[in-house]
Design a protein around this motif. Structure first.
Motif, mmCIF file in Angstrom:
data_model
loop_
_atom_site.group_PDB
_atom_site.id
_atom_site.type_symbol
_atom_site.label_atom_id
_atom_site.label_comp_id
_atom_site.label_asym_id
_atom_site.label_seq_id
_atom_site.Cartn_x
_atom_site.Cartn_y
_atom_site.Cartn_z
ATOM 1 N N ALA A 69 -16.162 38.968 8.591
ATOM 2 C CA ALA A 69 -15.324 37.793 8.377
ATOM 3 C C ALA A 69 -15.827 36.627 9.220
ATOM 4 N N CYS A 70 -15.661 35.414 8.710
ATOM 5 C CA CYS A 70 -16.097 34.212 9.417
ATOM 6 C C CYS A 70 -14.994 33.171 9.365
ATOM 7 N N PHE A 71 -14.682 32.605 10.515
ATOM 8 C CA PHE A 71 -13.719 31.506 10.590
ATOM 9 C C PHE A 71 -14.455 30.271 11.084
ATOM 10 N N ARG A 72 -14.203 29.130 10.448
ATOM 11 C CA ARG A 72 -14.850 27.895 10.851
ATOM 12 C C ARG A 72 -13.803 26.888 11.310
ATOM 13 N N GLY A 73 -14.082 26.257 12.441
ATOM 14 C CA GLY A 73 -13.153 25.294 13.005
ATOM 15 C C GLY A 73 -13.887 24.228 13.786
ATOM 16 N N SER A 74 -13.181 23.602 14.707
ATOM 17 C CA SER A 74 -13.729 22.491 15.477
ATOM 18 C C SER A 74 -14.989 22.901 16.235
ATOM 19 N N GLU A 75 -15.981 22.009 16.236
ATOM 20 C CA GLU A 75 -17.208 22.283 16.978
ATOM 21 C C GLU A 75 -16.980 22.203 18.479
ATOM 22 N N ASN A 76 -16.192 21.221 18.922
ATOM 23 C CA ASN A 76 -16.013 20.994 20.350
ATOM 24 C C ASN A 76 -14.750 21.628 20.922
ATOM 25 N N ASP A 77 -13.693 21.716 20.130
ATOM 26 C CA ASP A 77 -12.462 22.352 20.598
ATOM 27 C C ASP A 77 -12.534 23.835 20.243
ATOM 28 N N VAL A 78 -13.313 24.563 21.035
ATOM 29 C CA VAL A 78 -13.552 25.970 20.740
ATOM 30 C C VAL A 78 -12.286 26.796 20.963
ATOM 31 N N LEU A 79 -11.461 26.357 21.893
ATOM 32 C CA LEU A 79 -10.191 27.035 22.138
ATOM 33 C C LEU A 79 -9.324 27.029 20.882
ATOM 34 N N GLU A 80 -9.232 25.887 20.226
ATOM 35 C CA GLU A 80 -8.448 25.798 18.996
ATOM 36 C C GLU A 80 -9.120 26.618 17.882
ATOM 37 N N ARG A 81 -10.439 26.642 17.879
ATOM 38 C CA ARG A 81 -11.153 27.460 16.892
ATOM 39 C C ARG A 81 -10.810 28.936 17.066
ATOM 40 N N PHE A 82 -10.773 29.382 18.315
ATOM 41 C CA PHE A 82 -10.399 30.768 18.588
ATOM 42 C C PHE A 82 -8.965 31.047 18.161
ATOM 43 N N ALA A 152 -3.833 27.261 24.358
ATOM 44 C CA ALA A 152 -4.148 26.234 23.359
ATOM 45 C C ALA A 152 -3.152 25.075 23.414
ATOM 46 N N ARG A 153 -1.917 25.357 23.778
ATOM 47 C CA ARG A 153 -0.900 24.302 23.883
ATOM 48 C C ARG A 153 -1.041 23.491 25.167
ATOM 49 N N TRP A 154 -1.388 24.154 26.255
ATOM 50 C CA TRP A 154 -1.304 23.518 27.566
ATOM 51 C C TRP A 154 -2.619 22.956 28.098
ATOM 52 N N ALA A 155 -3.749 23.520 27.718
ATOM 53 C CA ALA A 155 -5.037 23.097 28.284
ATOM 54 C C ALA A 155 -5.398 21.688 27.814
ATOM 55 N N LYS A 156 -5.754 20.827 28.741
ATOM 56 C CA LYS A 156 -6.054 19.431 28.419
ATOM 57 C C LYS A 156 -7.472 19.005 28.785
ATOM 58 N N LYS A 157 -8.036 19.568 29.851
ATOM 59 C CA LYS A 157 -9.366 19.151 30.280
ATOM 60 C C LYS A 157 -10.405 19.520 29.221
ATOM 61 N N PRO A 158 -11.395 18.651 29.000
ATOM 62 C CA PRO A 158 -12.401 18.932 27.965
ATOM 63 C C PRO A 158 -13.070 20.296 28.112
ATOM 64 N N TYR A 159 -13.441 20.708 29.337
ATOM 65 C CA TYR A 159 -14.136 21.983 29.467
ATOM 66 C C TYR A 159 -13.196 23.164 29.268
ATOM 67 N N ARG A 161 -11.134 23.147 26.829
ATOM 68 C CA ARG A 161 -11.138 23.281 25.370
ATOM 69 C C ARG A 161 -12.460 23.861 24.873
ATOM 70 N N THR A 162 -13.539 23.597 25.619
ATOM 71 C CA THR A 162 -14.862 24.104 25.243
ATOM 72 C C THR A 162 -15.024 25.568 25.619
ATOM 73 N N HIS A 163 -14.515 25.936 26.790
ATOM 74 C CA HIS A 163 -14.625 27.304 27.295
ATOM 75 C C HIS A 163 -13.278 27.994 27.086
ATOM 76 N N VAL A 164 -13.236 28.894 26.141
ATOM 77 C CA VAL A 164 -11.987 29.441 25.604
ATOM 78 C C VAL A 164 -11.027 29.968 26.658
ATOM 79 N N THR A 165 -11.535 30.683 27.637
ATOM 80 C CA THR A 165 -10.652 31.375 28.577
ATOM 81 C C THR A 165 -10.559 30.717 29.950
ATOM 82 N N ALA A 166 -11.290 29.640 30.165
ATOM 83 C CA ALA A 166 -11.332 29.030 31.496
ATOM 84 C C ALA A 166 -9.945 28.636 31.996
ATOM 85 N N TYR A 167 -9.131 28.076 31.111
ATOM 86 C CA TYR A 167 -7.793 27.660 31.530
ATOM 87 C C TYR A 167 -6.971 28.869 31.983
#
Length: 245
Positions: A69-82, A152-159, A161-167
């Motif tokens: 299976a493949c899901f496609r979403g935002s290139e930069n907002d990887v958190l939202e893609r996940f 996904a609701r609370w994380a605001k810093k760009p990184y 959103r880029t790094h899924v679990t950092a927040y």
């Protein structure tokens, strides 16, 4: 509990573009990751999360060829893609794997999932990368769908959103964390693919161990310890900081 592996993949790597579709002993790097994830006993299903960028059409095509299976979403907002991939699969527990880690070990990953599930009291997140003690390339992160949704609701810093679990792991006051640490510190060992030198190392491993399809991480440890020249191929590569993307 529905446990789904979400494999993060993209073509736009800055240091080695298209790395996840490069050849690795007769299969793509992504194909090697998929076959190793399939050996995980604790994972019920998997999905590849890639971007809507047209350059990633090739990844969707490879997923189709692999029957994944493949899901496609935002290139930069990887958190939202996940988040979208988890929602699509109805995941209750998410296992984050990256497509540039074709030495990912099913046994190590299963152990982390098992410890996550057995935690008492329950935890939101478990991994073997906080702190890093296993070779880089065996990284496995397990977290609840609810923790992913909150992040996904609370994380605001760009990184974040880029790094899924950092927040999640950078705000332990909001999430409960579990660290899985190896008995021997091999954090400096690079088994991931981010540069041509990394690719040369991993290809060297597959050339030597590819005849043993179910080789595990300890087989690689023995190989590296017996052949210092192999480890030297990428020993000088510096891992990018988290805010470098």
């Amino acid at each position: 509990m529905r446990t789904v592996a979400i494999i993060q993949a993209r073509m736009g790597s800055t240091r080695l573009p298209g790395k996840v579709l490069l050849d690795l002993d007769g299969k793509t790097v992504l194909g090697r990751v998929v076959e190793r994830v399939k050996r995980m006993q604790k994972v019920k299903d998997m999905i590849v999360a890639t971007s809507n960028n047209e350059t990633d059409d090739a990844i969707e095509a490879e997923c189709s060829r692999l029957g994944v299976a493949c899901f496609r979403g935002s290139e930069n907002d990887v958190l939202e893609r996940f988040r979208g991939a988890a929602q699509t699969m109805g995941a209750q527990q998410c296992v984050r794997i990256t497509a540039d880690c074709p030495l990912i070990d099913p046994g190590v990953s299963d152990d982390i999932i098992e410890r996550f599930e057995a935690a008492d009291p329950p935890v939101d997140y478990a991994s073997n990368k906080i702190p890093q003690s296993f070779p880089r390339g065996l990284d496995t992160e397990v977290f609840t769908r609810e923790a992913l949704e909150r992040s996904a609701r609370w994380a605001k810093k760009p990184y974040h959103r880029t790094h899924v679990t950092a927040y999640i792991y950078q705000t332990p006051e909001l999430f409960t964390l579990l660290s899985v640490v190896s008995d021997v510190d091999r954090a400096s060992w690079r088994w991931t693919i981010d540069t041509p030198e990394d690719l040369a190392f991993v290809r060297g491993v597959y050339e030597r161990l590819g005849g043993k399809p179910n080789f595990d991480w300890l087989d690689v440890v023995k190989l590296v310890e017996s052949d210092p020249k192999l480890a030297a191929l990428n020993a000088h590569v510096v891992q990018k900081d988290i805010d470098e993307g």
